[in-house]
Design an enzyme around this catalytic site. Sequence first.
Site, mmCIF file in Angstrom:
data_model
loop_
_atom_site.group_PDB
_atom_site.id
_atom_site.type_symbol
_atom_site.label_atom_id
_atom_site.label_comp_id
_atom_site.label_asym_id
_atom_site.label_seq_id
_atom_site.Cartn_x
_atom_site.Cartn_y
_atom_site.Cartn_z
ATOM 1 N N LYS A 70 0.730 5.682 7.979
ATOM 2 C CA LYS A 70 1.417 5.832 6.686
ATOM 3 C C LYS A 70 0.414 5.969 5.556
ATOM 4 O O LYS A 70 0.542 6.835 4.683
ATOM 5 C CB LYS A 70 2.341 4.636 6.462
ATOM 6 C CG LYS A 70 3.023 4.583 5.118
ATOM 7 C CD LYS A 70 2.295 3.707 4.102
ATOM 8 C CE LYS A 70 2.202 2.273 4.547
ATOM 9 N NZ LYS A 70 1.534 1.416 3.542
ATOM 10 N N SER A 79 0.864 -1.187 0.000
ATOM 11 C CA SER A 79 0.000 0.000 0.000
ATOM 12 C C SER A 79 0.900 1.236 0.000
ATOM 13 O O SER A 79 1.512 1.564 1.014
ATOM 14 C CB SER A 79 -0.906 0.004 1.233
ATOM 15 O OG SER A 79 -1.817 -1.063 1.173
ATOM 16 N N LYS A 85 -7.207 1.881 -2.688
ATOM 17 C CA LYS A 85 -6.786 1.411 -1.352
ATOM 18 C C LYS A 85 -6.737 2.566 -0.362
ATOM 19 O O LYS A 85 -7.135 2.431 0.804
ATOM 20 C CB LYS A 85 -5.417 0.732 -1.439
ATOM 21 C CG LYS A 85 -4.838 0.299 -0.075
ATOM 22 C CD LYS A 85 -5.770 -0.661 0.665
ATOM 23 C CE LYS A 85 -5.309 -0.952 2.089
ATOM 24 N NZ LYS A 85 -4.094 -1.757 2.156
#
Length: 292
Positions: free
Chosen positions: A239, A96, A171
């Site tokens: 993140k 990701s 995502k």
Amino acid sequence: MTTIGFVGLGIMGGPMAANLVKAGYFVVGTNLSRPKIDWLVEQGGRGADSIAEAVKDADVVITMLPDSPDVEAAALGDEGILAHARQGALYIDCSSIRPDTSRAVADAAASKGVRTLDAPVSGGEPKAIDGTLSLMVGGEPETFEAGREFLETVGSTIVHVGPAGSGQTVKIANQLIVAGNIGLLAEALLYLEAHGVDTEAGMRALGGGLAGSAVLDAKAEKMRSREFNPGFRIELHDKDLGNLEVSARQAGLALPIGALVTQVVAAAKAQGDGSLDHSGLFRQLAQLSGRD
């Protein structure tokens, strides 16, 4: 037999690689820490001491790495994937990361004759183990079809969402929704507790109505029991939300609700909870109400 080079054998990558072994593929895996490699060997795979060794004979290369710089180093470095992969190989990045990083890797790969897909996953460790992850996939349609059989080995929901970088964009949207749901679930539980409600019954009632969600099903009990062993760590969600901030700014978007939950997640990490499951965001919200 198709040979798969797998780079990154952590909480998510390890089970994914093991499922590929079980499906009959010849999987050569590498990782920064040797015990993860040894574990894959115990599952029937083969270990490699470097990325070059893992990918040099591979028909398919899969990466599952923490962040954009890790993918850039693994894919573009002098000893990385594109320096050693065979022409015509298929490279699937399940990490990701930022969409612009995925697009840059795809461009570099095309110049080397390597086909690419960005295929980040959702579902956490339990779904990685049982092979029922959701994958949102970016890349050329014909490349998606070439990679479908491998994706279907590790996931049950496989959706092609557009060109290179699109998987990462979807995502990030997923992570925004999940973070918002976790935050509101934590606040709802705090509210029930403050008013002396039977929280097990309360959560069952909420789960049966419009408030029900996969997040409630997966995370409510962890919050009720204050057990936050990591399936997906707060530091990784932080993140992902950082990637949301960057890409939203690039698109000129104002996302005030997303900005708020991003700051709460960042605060949880700053307070030392980064290694907890992201349901551990409950702790940060409980502290704000003096109920930790």
